[in-house]
Write a protein that holds these residues in place. Sequence first.
Motif, short mmCIF file in Angstrom:
data_model
loop_
_atom_site.label_atom_id
_atom_site.label_comp_id
_atom_site.label_asym_id
_atom_site.label_seq_id
_atom_site.Cartn_x
_atom_site.Cartn_y
_atom_site.Cartn_z
N MET A 190 0.85 -1.19 0.00
CA MET A 190 0.00 0.00 0.00
C MET A 190 0.89 1.25 0.00
SD MET A 190 -3.35 -1.00 2.14
CE MET A 190 -2.77 -0.52 3.72
N ARG B 92 -11.68 -5.35 12.44
CA ARG B 92 -11.73 -4.62 11.16
C ARG B 92 -12.67 -5.40 10.25
NH1 ARG B 92 -5.94 -3.12 8.96
NH2 ARG B 92 -7.28 -1.75 7.74
N PHE C 246 -11.84 -5.96 6.58
CA PHE C 246 -10.43 -6.10 6.26
C PHE C 246 -10.11 -7.33 5.41
CE2 PHE C 246 -6.14 -7.59 7.65
CZ PHE C 246 -5.42 -6.68 6.89
N GLN D 240 -3.12 -12.21 7.82
CA GLN D 240 -3.24 -11.97 6.37
C GLN D 240 -2.54 -13.10 5.60
OE1 GLN D 240 -3.01 -8.00 4.32
NE2 GLN D 240 -0.90 -8.58 4.01
N ARG E 33 2.41 2.63 9.41
CA ARG E 33 1.64 3.40 10.40
C ARG E 33 2.50 3.87 11.58
NH1 ARG E 33 -2.56 -0.39 8.83
NH2 ARG E 33 -4.37 0.74 8.00
N1 BAL Z 1 -0.69 -4.20 6.55
C1 BAL Z 1 -2.01 -4.65 6.25
C2 BAL Z 1 -2.81 -3.63 5.56
C3 BAL Z 1 -3.74 -2.87 6.43
O1 BAL Z 1 -3.49 -2.70 7.63
O2 BAL Z 1 -4.79 -2.42 5.96
#
Ligand code: BAL
Length: 288
Positions: free
Chosen positions: A29, A124, A127, A156, A190
Motif C-alpha cells: 500500500m 476490522r 479487512f 493476512q 503506520r
Molecule cells: N498491513 C495490512 C494492511 C492494512 O493494515 O490495511
Amino acid sequence: MITIRSSEDLVSHLNTIPRSSSIGIVMTMGALHDGHGALIRQCASENDVTLVTMFVNPLQFAPHEDFRSYPRTPEVDSQLCREWGASILFAPEAHDVYPSSFDTHVICGVGNADRNEHSEGAYRPTFFQGVATVVAKTLALTRADRCYFGLKDAQQCAVVKRITEDLWLRCEVVLVDTQRESDGLAMSSRNTYLTESERSEASVLWKALCQGKKLWNGGMRDVGKLRDAVKQDITRHETLKLMYVSVCDRWTMQELHGHLPHDRRAVVLCVAAMLGRARLIDNIVLEQ
Ligand code: BAL
Ligand SMILES: Nc1ncnc2c1ncn2[C@@H]1O[C@H](COP(=O)(O)OP(=O)(O)OP(=O)(O)O)[C@@H](O)[C@H]1O
Ligand SMILES: CC(C)(CO)[C@@H](O)C(=O)[O-]
C-alpha cells in the motif's frame, strides 16, 4: 524499472515477457520501509521479473478507519523500488481496480470473525474480505509465479495461503520474516503516526510477545494463562490500549483454548493495540 498505471497497460507489458521468465509479485500500500525492502529484495533474487504493486485498497478499510490519512509517499517509494531491484511498479487508480460495475467479493473462512473473536477480522469488519478480493484479482491479472507476504501480518498470510489454494490461483506464497527496528518494534507504515513519546513505548508489544514465547519454551501450555501473562505485560502501560491477545492455529486462525498437548504444531501468538493514533499489530510463532 517501468511504472505502469493501468491494468490494460500492465497486461500488454506482461505479454511481452517470455513465458520462460519467472514473475514474482510484492503487493503493497506504499509508504515503503525496510520491511517492504526485504520482500522486494528477496523477490528480485528469486525471480526474473519483480512486480511491485502500490495501491491503498479502499475495500479493506472500514468507514471509521484511516483510508484518507494513510501515508502516501509515491516519489520516494518509486526510488526505493528501483534501488531494491523491482522491474515493474504497478500503481493503478481505484476506478480501474473497482469500476462502477464491480460486484464480486472474496470471502475466506479463515478471516471470519466468528472463527476468532481475537482477530483482525473481529476488529476490522471489512479487512479480510477486502484483502482477499484485491489479492485474488491481482494474482488473476498478473499470473505471477510467486507472491511475497510479510509475516508481520500473520493472519493476512493465513488468508492469502488459503485463497491461493482454494481458488487454484497457481501462485507459490512465500512468507518473509518481520523486519524490526533496533528496539524490536515491527516496521510498519503506520509507525509514522507515533509521537516521540509514543515511539519510545512502542516496543512493549514485541517485548510482551518475547516474554510469551519464553513461557511457551519453558513448557507453559495452558493457553488461558499464557494469554493473561501477555495481556498483563501490555496493560501495565496505560498509553497502550490493548485490542486483543490471540493464541491461535497459524493456518486456520482457530483460537486455541485449554491445555495444549506438547506436540501441538502451528501455533502463533498475535497482539493488536492502539498507541495514540497508530494501530499496531505484531506476532510471534510459538511453534512452526
Ligand atoms: N498491513 C495490512 C494492511 C492494512 O493494515 O490495511
Ligand atoms: N516489518 C515488516 N516486515 C516484513 N514484511 C512487512 C513488514 N511490514 C509490512 N510488511 C509486508 O509488506 C506487505 C505490504 O504491507 P503494507 O503496505 O500494508 O505495509 P505495512 O507497513 O504493513 O503497513 P501498515 O501496517 O501500516 O498497514 C505485506 O505483505 C506486509 O506483511
Ligand atoms: C496485501 C495488501 C497490499 C492488500 O491490499 C495489504 O493488505 C498490505 O499491504 O498488507
